[in-house]
Motif scaffolding. Structure first.
Motif, PDB file in Angstrom:
ATOM      1  N   ILE A  38       0.847  -1.204   0.000  1.00 42.37           N
ATOM      2  CA  ILE A  38       0.000   0.000   0.000  1.00 42.37           C
ATOM      3  C   ILE A  38       0.876   1.246   0.000  1.00 42.37           C
ATOM      4  O   ILE A  38       0.637   2.205  -0.746  1.00 42.37           O
ATOM      5  CB  ILE A  38      -0.945  -0.005   1.220  1.00 42.37           C
ATOM      6  N   THR A  39       1.921   1.226   0.832  1.00 41.85           N
ATOM      7  CA  THR A  39       2.832   2.368   0.916  1.00 41.85           C
ATOM      8  C   THR A  39       3.543   2.602  -0.405  1.00 41.85           C
ATOM      9  O   THR A  39       3.702   3.752  -0.853  1.00 41.85           O
ATOM     10  CB  THR A  39       3.869   2.138   2.037  1.00 41.85           C
ATOM     11  N   TYR A  40       3.995   1.527  -1.053  1.00 36.48           N
ATOM     12  CA  TYR A  40       4.688   1.649  -2.339  1.00 36.48           C
ATOM     13  C   TYR A  40       3.795   2.332  -3.372  1.00 36.48           C
ATOM     14  O   TYR A  40       4.231   3.255  -4.085  1.00 36.48           O
ATOM     15  CB  TYR A  40       5.105   0.274  -2.838  1.00 36.48           C
ATOM     16  N   ARG A  41       2.538   1.906  -3.454  1.00 35.37           N
ATOM     17  CA  ARG A  41       1.639   2.485  -4.454  1.00 35.37           C
ATOM     18  C   ARG A  41       1.373   3.960  -4.162  1.00 35.37           C
ATOM     19  O   ARG A  41       1.292   4.780  -5.085  1.00 35.37           O
ATOM     20  CB  ARG A  41       0.330   1.691  -4.492  1.00 35.37           C
ATOM     21  N   ALA A  72     -11.218  -7.736   7.703  1.00 34.37           N
ATOM     22  CA  ALA A  72     -11.310  -6.593   8.616  1.00 34.37           C
ATOM     23  C   ALA A  72      -9.927  -6.073   8.986  1.00 34.37           C
ATOM     24  O   ALA A  72      -9.706  -4.860   9.080  1.00 34.37           O
ATOM     25  CB  ALA A  72     -12.079  -6.984   9.874  1.00 34.37           C
ATOM     26  N   THR A  73      -8.974  -7.002   9.173  1.00 33.42           N
ATOM     27  CA  THR A  73      -7.612  -6.576   9.512  1.00 33.42           C
ATOM     28  C   THR A  73      -6.952  -5.884   8.325  1.00 33.42           C
ATOM     29  O   THR A  73      -6.235  -4.890   8.498  1.00 33.42           O
ATOM     30  CB  THR A  73      -6.773  -7.776   9.971  1.00 33.42           C
ATOM     31  N   CYS A  74      -7.188  -6.376   7.111  1.00 32.14           N
ATOM     32  CA  CYS A  74      -6.664  -5.709   5.914  1.00 32.14           C
ATOM     33  C   CYS A  74      -7.154  -4.263   5.859  1.00 32.14           C
ATOM     34  O   CYS A  74      -6.394  -3.335   5.559  1.00 32.14           O
ATOM     35  CB  CYS A  74      -7.090  -6.451   4.655  1.00 32.14           C
ATOM     36  N   GLN A  75      -8.424  -4.078   6.162  1.00 37.02           N
ATOM     37  CA  GLN A  75      -8.994  -2.726   6.143  1.00 37.02           C
ATOM     38  C   GLN A  75      -8.367  -1.843   7.222  1.00 37.02           C
ATOM     39  O   GLN A  75      -8.140  -0.652   7.006  1.00 37.02           O
ATOM     40  CB  GLN A  75     -10.507  -2.802   6.319  1.00 37.02           C
ATOM     41  N   GLN A  76      -8.062  -2.437   8.385  1.00 33.20           N
ATOM     42  CA  GLN A  76      -7.437  -1.667   9.449  1.00 33.20           C
ATOM     43  C   GLN A  76      -6.020  -1.243   9.082  1.00 33.20           C
ATOM     44  O   GLN A  76      -5.573  -0.144   9.430  1.00 33.20           O
ATOM     45  CB  GLN A  76      -7.422  -2.489  10.742  1.00 33.20           C
ATOM     46  N   ILE A  77      -5.285  -2.105   8.387  1.00 34.68           N
ATOM     47  CA  ILE A  77      -3.937  -1.744   7.925  1.00 34.68           C
ATOM     48  C   ILE A  77      -4.025  -0.577   6.957  1.00 34.68           C
ATOM     49  O   ILE A  77      -3.232   0.382   7.045  1.00 34.68           O
ATOM     50  CB  ILE A  77      -3.251  -2.961   7.275  1.00 34.68           C
ATOM     51  N   ALA A  78      -4.985  -0.644   6.037  1.00 35.08           N
ATOM     52  CA  ALA A  78      -5.154   0.453   5.077  1.00 35.08           C
ATOM     53  C   ALA A  78      -5.545   1.744   5.792  1.00 35.08           C
ATOM     54  O   ALA A  78      -5.069   2.837   5.441  1.00 35.08           O
ATOM     55  CB  ALA A  78      -6.215   0.074   4.051  1.00 35.08           C
ATOM     56  N   ARG A  79      -6.388   1.635   6.810  1.00 33.16           N
ATOM     57  CA  ARG A  79      -6.805   2.832   7.555  1.00 33.16           C
ATOM     58  C   ARG A  79      -5.623   3.441   8.301  1.00 33.16           C
ATOM     59  O   ARG A  79      -5.446   4.661   8.309  1.00 33.16           O
ATOM     60  CB  ARG A  79      -7.921   2.474   8.530  1.00 33.16           C
ATOM     61  N   LYS A  80      -4.813   2.585   8.933  1.00 36.47           N
ATOM     62  CA  LYS A  80      -3.624   3.098   9.640  1.00 36.47           C
ATOM     63  C   LYS A  80      -2.652   3.740   8.659  1.00 36.47           C
ATOM     64  O   LYS A  80      -2.023   4.755   8.972  1.00 36.47           O
ATOM     65  CB  LYS A  80      -2.943   1.962  10.401  1.00 36.47           C
ATOM     66  N   ASN A  81      -2.526   3.171   7.472  1.00 42.16           N
ATOM     67  CA  ASN A  81      -1.662   3.748   6.456  1.00 42.16           C
ATOM     68  C   ASN A  81      -2.164   5.133   6.045  1.00 42.16           C
ATOM     69  O   ASN A  81      -1.376   6.075   5.897  1.00 42.16           O
ATOM     70  CB  ASN A  81      -1.606   2.812   5.244  1.00 42.16           C
ATOM     71  N   SER A  82      -3.469   5.274   5.899  1.00 34.16           N
ATOM     72  CA  SER A  82      -4.048   6.579   5.556  1.00 34.16           C
ATOM     73  C   SER A  82      -3.785   7.591   6.665  1.00 34.16           C
ATOM     74  O   SER A  82      -3.501   8.768   6.398  1.00 34.16           O
ATOM     75  CB  SER A  82      -5.558   6.442   5.320  1.00 34.16           C
ATOM     76  N   GLU A  83      -3.877   7.138   7.921  1.00 38.03           N
ATOM     77  CA  GLU A  83      -3.601   8.029   9.046  1.00 38.03           C
ATOM     78  C   GLU A  83      -2.156   8.520   9.003  1.00 38.03           C
ATOM     79  O   GLU A  83      -1.869   9.688   9.300  1.00 38.03           O
ATOM     80  CB  GLU A  83      -3.875   7.305  10.368  1.00 38.03           C
ATOM     81  N   ALA A  84      -1.229   7.618   8.641  1.00 43.87           N
ATOM     82  CA  ALA A  84       0.181   8.004   8.555  1.00 43.87           C
ATOM     83  C   ALA A  84       0.397   9.067   7.479  1.00 43.87           C
ATOM     84  O   ALA A  84       1.172  10.015   7.669  1.00 43.87           O
ATOM     85  CB  ALA A  84       1.041   6.779   8.274  1.00 43.87           C
ATOM     86  N   TRP A  85      -0.287   8.919   6.359  1.00 45.60           N
ATOM     87  CA  TRP A  85      -0.146   9.910   5.282  1.00 45.60           C
ATOM     88  C   TRP A  85      -0.782  11.239   5.678  1.00 45.60           C
ATOM     89  O   TRP A  85      -0.229  12.302   5.391  1.00 45.60           O
ATOM     90  CB  TRP A  85      -0.764   9.373   3.987  1.00 45.60           C
ATOM     91  N   ASP A 176     -13.544   0.543  23.564  1.00 41.75           N
ATOM     92  CA  ASP A 176     -12.354   0.029  22.893  1.00 41.75           C
ATOM     93  C   ASP A 176     -12.138   0.677  21.531  1.00 41.75           C
ATOM     94  O   ASP A 176     -13.078   0.929  20.781  1.00 41.75           O
ATOM     95  CB  ASP A 176     -12.470  -1.485  22.698  1.00 41.75           C
ATOM     96  N   SER A 177     -10.863   0.929  21.217  1.00 41.95           N
ATOM     97  CA  SER A 177     -10.450   1.328  19.878  1.00 41.95           C
ATOM     98  C   SER A 177      -9.580   0.216  19.301  1.00 41.95           C
ATOM     99  O   SER A 177      -9.440  -0.848  19.901  1.00 41.95           O
ATOM    100  CB  SER A 177      -9.673   2.647  19.931  1.00 41.95           C
ATOM    101  N   ARG A 178      -9.019   0.446  18.152  1.00 38.42           N
ATOM    102  CA  ARG A 178      -8.202  -0.556  17.463  1.00 38.42           C
ATOM    103  C   ARG A 178      -7.042  -1.021  18.351  1.00 38.42           C
ATOM    104  O   ARG A 178      -6.313  -0.218  18.920  1.00 38.42           O
ATOM    105  CB  ARG A 178      -7.667   0.071  16.185  1.00 38.42           C
ATOM    106  N   LEU A 179      -6.886  -2.344  18.466  1.00 36.37           N
ATOM    107  CA  LEU A 179      -5.809  -2.931  19.260  1.00 36.37           C
ATOM    108  C   LEU A 179      -4.565  -3.107  18.377  1.00 36.37           C
ATOM    109  O   LEU A 179      -4.683  -3.492  17.211  1.00 36.37           O
ATOM    110  CB  LEU A 179      -6.243  -4.285  19.806  1.00 36.37           C
ATOM    111  N   GLU A 180      -3.376  -2.832  18.945  1.00 38.70           N
ATOM    112  CA  GLU A 180      -2.143  -3.019  18.188  1.00 38.70           C
ATOM    113  C   GLU A 180      -1.178  -3.867  18.998  1.00 38.70           C
ATOM    114  O   GLU A 180      -1.015  -3.674  20.202  1.00 38.70           O
ATOM    115  CB  GLU A 180      -1.510  -1.668  17.831  1.00 38.70           C
TER     116      GLU A 180
END
Length: 466
Positions: A38-41, A72-85, A176-180
């Motif tokens: 996701i980051t590469y793209r 659901a976890t795939c979507q959470q990774i994408a969401r965290k990636n968006s937050e980083a950007w 609860d929020s997203r667990l890491e």
């Protein structure tokens, strides 16, 4: 998105059996490749002409990773990636804002979680409704699910989930929020970060539960000032003249040792490589050590202030003071080790949660003016401060905090621990504190590594950041 305050509980955890441990590491290892793709793209879009990172398509990757992680976890990774950007663009905007120099170094776009050759970072994410904590006096656990492929590979029964034994108690209660989950290979430790969203009215009450003292509005309250610095994390002075100094030089020495290790590892890299998974782990370990001592100092100071019924604190704002310095060591302290903005934010958050009002105020002259007579002809070297006019000898950061407080509340008593390094002025219960890797304890005179005779860095009084 909820505007309720979010706080994070942190625990360590261990899989309850070997089967769960193997499954956990397979699950963790699948996160980084998805994050990296996701980051590469998005980086391709970012560095491309007229590219927009939000136009990058990545949902096709879910078909490859959902069998291991769950959709659901795939979507959470994408969401965290968006937050980083989004965070990157916010920092970039601050960096470009000429009227506000809170960000002085150009931020880099989000990077990768390791690579196949050097190894991936093991960092897992679980959606807020897909994990369950079971708190028990004897053994507490957290459970969460994995993808179908891993369930089959490890012979999971119907509705069986990975189970971890959790060590630590929740400091915060809320939704609860997203667990890491983050595995630290350097210490062989699995850390669990458990964010919760709290009703605004409950924040102060929950924070105060963690402290022995509370504010007593029925009795006389007082003000205090904090001089934040790199040589001494905090120097606190109250209206009554009480002082507390949290000495940071040993922590900076450890920080430098990690920096030297990073430099050595970087020198050993191939010409076409700029970093490695090992370098990244040393960076993380260095940051965690620094944050641990610093955050503990702020919490200790909050307890100390509550015990003196302080309800208002003034903190020096160094936005106009920080600048690139001739000394590489000073630059590393101010721009890498110190992280002034993060420290002030931590002070504001922690003290605010227990009812103490925090106000930032100018500090540009606090270290170069005598708090006793107002003379600007002072000599400062390391912790040593001497007024050429009235002969005042003081700890430089205590003098700085004294100046800040007097600028806000007017003349006040001479601080009791002003010259605590000589011993005779120091209160018996300790005005100076040192870190032992676990907690802040009273400094013992004669054993201090930071006497006035051995300043670690000498700088002009007009630019030294504490």
């Amino acid at each position: 998105m909820s505007d309720r305050p979010q706080r994070t509980n942190t625990y360590t955890a261990t899989p309850v059996n070997d089967r769960y441990r193997e499954c956990l590491f397979d699950w963790l290892a699948a996160h980084a490749p998805l994050w990296n793709q996701i980051t590469y793209r998005r980086r391709q879009q970012y560095f491309g002409e007229d590219g927009d990172v939000w136009d990058a398509e990545y949902t096709d990757l879910y078909e490859q990773y959902a069998p291991l992680l769950g959709k659901a976890t795939c979507q959470q990774i994408a969401r965290k990636n968006s937050e980083a950007w989004r965070s990157h663009f916010e920092l970039l905007s601050l960096y470009r804002e000429e009227s506000d120099r809170a960000v002085t170094e150009k931020p880099s776009p989000p990077g990768y979680w390791g690579n196949r050759d050097d190894g991936y970072e093991l960092h897992g994410i679980v959606r807020n409704d897909l994990y369950t904590f079971d708190w028990n006096k004897d053994k507490s656990t957290v459970e969460f699910g994995v993808g179908d492929v891993l369930e089959d590979r490890y012979d999971f029964a119907y509705n069986e989930r990975v189970t971890l034994e959790v060590r630590g108690d929740p400091q915060w209660r809320g939704d609860d929020s997203r667990l890491e989950l983050i595995y630290d290979e350097h210490t062989d430790t699995l850390r669990v970060q458990h964010p919760v969203r709290i009703q605004s009215d409950d924040v102060q009450e929950q924070r105060q539960d963690a402290f022995t003292h509370t504010l007593d509005p029925e009795n006389t309250t007082q003000s205090a000032a904090i001089d934040v610095g790199a040589n001494n994390t905090l120097a606190v002075v109250t209206e009554n003249g009480d002082t507390a100094v949290y000495h940071a030089r040993p922590e900076f020495d450890r920080f430098q040792q990690h920096s030297e290790r990073i430099a050595t590892l970087q020198s050993e890299l191939p010409d076409d490589q700029y970093t490695s998974n090992q370098i990244h782990r040393v960076y993380e370990h260095r940051t965690r050590q620094r944050n641990h001592s610093r955050d503990a100092a702020v919490k200790h100071a909050a307890e100390w202030l509550l015990g003196r019924n302080v309800d208002t604190v003034y903190v020096g704002d160094l936005t106009d003071v920080l600048s690139t310095h001739w000394s590489a060591e000073v630059n590393e302290k101010t721009h890498a080790f110190w992280s002034h903005r993060q420290l002030v934010d931590r002070i504001t958050l922690t003290l605010g949660d227990v009812g103490i009002t925090v106000t930032e105020t100018g500090e540009c002259e606090s270290s170069s003016q005598c708090p006793a007579c107002g003379n600007v002809g002072v000599t400062r070297s390391g912790d040593s401060f001497r007024c050429d006019a009235c002969g005042l000898e003081a700890h430089a950061d205590v003098a700085g905090a004294w100046n800040i407080l007097q600028s806000e509340v007017g003349p006040m008593a001479r601080p009791a621990g002003l010259s605590a390094e000589r011993g005779r002025d120091a209160p018996a219960d300790g005005a100076y504190w040192q870190w032992n890797d676990h907690e802040w304890t009273p400094a013992v005179f004669g054993e201090l590594s930071w006497s006035l005779d051995q300043p670690s860095v000498s700088e002009p009084a007009s630019s030294q950041p504490g």
